[in-house]
Design a protein around this motif. Structure first.
Motif, mmCIF file in Angstrom:
data_model
loop_
_atom_site.group_PDB
_atom_site.id
_atom_site.type_symbol
_atom_site.label_atom_id
_atom_site.label_comp_id
_atom_site.label_asym_id
_atom_site.label_seq_id
_atom_site.Cartn_x
_atom_site.Cartn_y
_atom_site.Cartn_z
ATOM 1 N N LYS A 255 -1.354 -6.862 -1.218
ATOM 2 C CA LYS A 255 -1.895 -5.628 -1.814
ATOM 3 C C LYS A 255 -0.913 -4.853 -2.700
ATOM 4 O O LYS A 255 -1.059 -3.659 -2.924
ATOM 5 C CB LYS A 255 -2.493 -4.688 -0.746
ATOM 6 N N TYR B 174 5.117 -1.930 -8.925
ATOM 7 C CA TYR B 174 3.733 -1.646 -9.323
ATOM 8 C C TYR B 174 3.671 -0.340 -10.119
ATOM 9 O O TYR B 174 3.015 -0.257 -11.163
ATOM 10 C CB TYR B 174 2.880 -1.550 -8.045
ATOM 11 N N ARG C 14 5.295 -2.542 -4.213
ATOM 12 C CA ARG C 14 4.472 -1.337 -4.398
ATOM 13 C C ARG C 14 4.853 -0.356 -3.304
ATOM 14 O O ARG C 14 5.156 -0.782 -2.179
ATOM 15 C CB ARG C 14 2.998 -1.721 -4.266
ATOM 16 N N SER D 148 -4.278 0.357 0.649
ATOM 17 C CA SER D 148 -4.979 -0.744 0.007
ATOM 18 C C SER D 148 -5.251 -1.867 1.016
ATOM 19 O O SER D 148 -6.342 -2.452 1.043
ATOM 20 C CB SER D 148 -4.130 -1.260 -1.163
ATOM 21 N N THR E 39 -0.603 -8.364 -6.732
ATOM 22 C CA THR E 39 -0.492 -9.812 -6.951
ATOM 23 C C THR E 39 -1.405 -10.280 -8.080
ATOM 24 O O THR E 39 -0.968 -10.970 -9.013
ATOM 25 C CB THR E 39 -0.892 -10.583 -5.670
ATOM 26 N N THR E 40 -2.669 -9.904 -7.987
ATOM 27 C CA THR E 40 -3.662 -10.363 -8.957
ATOM 28 C C THR E 40 -3.301 -9.857 -10.356
ATOM 29 O O THR E 40 -3.448 -10.570 -11.343
ATOM 30 C CB THR E 40 -5.049 -9.842 -8.553
ATOM 31 N N ARG F 199 -10.314 -1.938 -6.175
ATOM 32 C CA ARG F 199 -10.751 -0.736 -5.483
ATOM 33 C C ARG F 199 -10.495 0.526 -6.325
ATOM 34 O O ARG F 199 -11.435 1.135 -6.825
ATOM 35 C CB ARG F 199 -10.024 -0.656 -4.133
ATOM 36 N N LYS F 200 -9.248 0.921 -6.501
ATOM 37 C CA LYS F 200 -8.930 2.106 -7.312
ATOM 38 C C LYS F 200 -7.864 1.820 -8.360
ATOM 39 O O LYS F 200 -7.896 2.383 -9.443
ATOM 40 C CB LYS F 200 -8.436 3.247 -6.416
ATOM 41 N N GLY F 201 -6.878 1.042 -7.979
ATOM 42 C CA GLY F 201 -5.805 0.702 -8.911
ATOM 43 C C GLY F 201 -4.989 1.903 -9.363
ATOM 44 O O GLY F 201 -4.585 1.985 -10.517
ATOM 45 N N THR G 266 -5.138 -6.597 -19.300
ATOM 46 C CA THR G 266 -4.733 -6.555 -17.894
ATOM 47 C C THR G 266 -4.843 -5.146 -17.307
ATOM 48 O O THR G 266 -4.321 -4.883 -16.232
ATOM 49 C CB THR G 266 -3.291 -7.098 -17.719
HETATM 50 P P1 A3P Z 1 -6.058 -0.609 -4.532
HETATM 51 O O1 A3P Z 1 -6.688 -1.125 -3.267
HETATM 52 O O2 A3P Z 1 -5.122 0.522 -4.281
HETATM 53 O O3 A3P Z 1 -7.061 -0.295 -5.586
HETATM 54 P P2 A3P Z 1 -3.361 -7.659 -4.585
HETATM 55 O O4 A3P Z 1 -3.800 -8.300 -5.858
HETATM 56 O O5 A3P Z 1 -1.930 -7.916 -4.245
HETATM 57 O O6 A3P Z 1 -4.301 -7.979 -3.473
HETATM 58 O O7 A3P Z 1 -3.381 -6.077 -4.811
HETATM 59 C C1 A3P Z 1 -4.590 -5.394 -4.919
HETATM 60 C C2 A3P Z 1 -4.322 -3.991 -5.397
HETATM 61 O O8 A3P Z 1 -3.926 -4.034 -6.774
HETATM 62 C C3 A3P Z 1 -5.579 -3.139 -5.335
HETATM 63 O O9 A3P Z 1 -5.134 -1.794 -5.122
HETATM 64 C C4 A3P Z 1 -6.133 -3.357 -6.733
HETATM 65 O O10 A3P Z 1 -7.064 -2.394 -7.149
HETATM 66 C C5 A3P Z 1 -4.844 -3.271 -7.539
HETATM 67 N N1 A3P Z 1 -4.978 -3.848 -8.884
HETATM 68 C C6 A3P Z 1 -5.513 -5.028 -9.244
HETATM 69 N N2 A3P Z 1 -5.506 -5.172 -10.576
HETATM 70 C C7 A3P Z 1 -4.929 -4.063 -11.077
HETATM 71 C C8 A3P Z 1 -4.646 -3.604 -12.411
HETATM 72 N N3 A3P Z 1 -4.940 -4.331 -13.485
HETATM 73 N N4 A3P Z 1 -4.053 -2.395 -12.544
HETATM 74 C C9 A3P Z 1 -3.742 -1.637 -11.477
HETATM 75 N N5 A3P Z 1 -3.997 -2.009 -10.196
HETATM 76 C C10 A3P Z 1 -4.582 -3.212 -10.004
#
Ligand code: A3P
Length: 304
Positions: A57, A202, A139, A147, A60-61, A266-268, A236
């Motif tokens: 969280k 992050y 993060r 998260s 990664t993505t 979710r919120k980012g 991105t």
């Molecule tokens: P939140 O739950 O706070 O929204 P992972 O990919 O490691 O599982 O992390 C997921 C977290 O990264 C989530 O946080 C997700 O919304 C956030 N996230 C994914 N893509 C993002 C982006 N482009 N910019 C900012 N946050 C992002």
């Protein structure tokens, strides 16, 4: 010395309704991962591998999409070739009879970009021996906890997080999947001067994406035009990635990820912890943070 692993399988987590986490050397991991442990530990890394490393969280993505966009020279269509979770094999992933993360990585042509959530002491040793590149994203702990809590509510492959108060306890004690946030971040931070590790935050990517993306690009040995960098920044963004079916996990069945409980994207944002932590929890947390992170030069702005 060299990080090493202990092959000690211990009891299964009591946390939540399901018992899908099992302990290895003090770290809770998915039981199927532990079932595949010797294959994971024997994984053969290569010098031209790039390993994306994160505590769960932590973005990664997001960093995966950034890295892929850089690799594809900003070609949006090429980044649509596969779901993000399939583009970069997840080393410790196991769900028999499907091919494991290790098997997927083996089948991948070089140069490979791989990913892991493993703490340094559980990483397959060949990664250190190969001297490949590592990209670590950290993060701030409070937002990571929030998260992760929502992720465990919606992810049926992980234990139910219980109440927020239960989860707070579990998280600060490292009794969650992939172990303690504190140890994870500290472990990777301490490795950063001994190996080729680019250590990112992050919050920095959020504040100045172009600058951080440029750092990643340089680390990867690429040289892209300003205009391409601008495209990568746009593509991105949280808003774009939330709408993008290749990154938002919308194709995963509800029986695994129930996005009606909480969306994967979710919120980012930075600072959502303020909507979750009580004043007392915040004080407890700050105390623990100080104790656990004492002596490290890592500088997180927890007030964010
Ligand atoms: P939140 O739950 O706070 O929204 P992972 O990919 O490691 O599982 O992390 C997921 C977290 O990264 C989530 O946080 C997700 O919304 C956030 N996230 C994914 N893509 C993002 C982006 N482009 N910019 C900012 N946050 C992002």
């Amino acid at each position: 010395g060299t990080p090493h692993t202990q092959d000690t399988m211990a009891q299964t987590s009591e946390l939540g309704k399901q018992t899908q986490l099992t302990e290895v050397a003090g770290i809770l991991l998915q039981t199927a991962t532990v079932g595949n442990w010797s294959q994971i530990q024997n994984f053969q890394a290569k010098p031209d591998d790039l390993l994306i490393c994160t505590y769960p969280k932590s973005g990664t993505t997001w960093i995966q999409e950034i890295v892929d966009m850089i690799e594809q020279n900003g070609d949006v269509e090429k980044c649509q070739r596969a779901l993000i979770q399939h583009r970069h094999p997840f080393i410790e992933w196991a769900r028999p009879p499907q091919p494991s993360g290790v098997e997927k990585a083996k089948a991948m042509p070089s140069p490979r970009t791989l990913r892991t959530h493993l703490p340094t002491h559980l990483l397959p040793p060949s990664f250190w021996e190969s001297n490949c590149k590592f990209l670590y994203v950290a993060r701030n702990a409070k937002d990571t906890m929030v998260s992760y809590y929502h992720f465990q509510r919606m992810n049926q492959m992980l234990p139910d997080p219980g109440t927020w108060d239960d989860y707070f306890e579990a998280f600060i004690n490292g009794k969650v999947g992939w172990g303690s946030w504190f140890d994870h971040v500290k472990g990777w931070w301490e490795m950063k001067d001994r190996y080729q590790i680019l250590f990112l935050f992050y919050e920095d990517i959020k504040r100045d994406p172009k600058h951080e993306i440029q750092k990643v690009m340089q680390f990867m040995g690429k040289n892209l035009d300003e205009t391409v960098l601008d495209i990568i920044v746009q593509e991105t963004s949280f808003e774009k990635m939330k709408e993008n079916p290749m990154t938002n996990r919308s194709t995963i069945p509800k029986s695994i990820l129930d996005q009606s409980i909480s969306p994967f994207m979710r919120k980012g944002t930075v600072g959502d912890w303020k909507n979750h932590f009580t004043v007392a929890q915040n004080e407890i947390f700050d105390e623990i943070y100080k104790k656990k992170m004492e002596g490290t030069s890592i500088n997180f702005c927890m007030e964010l």
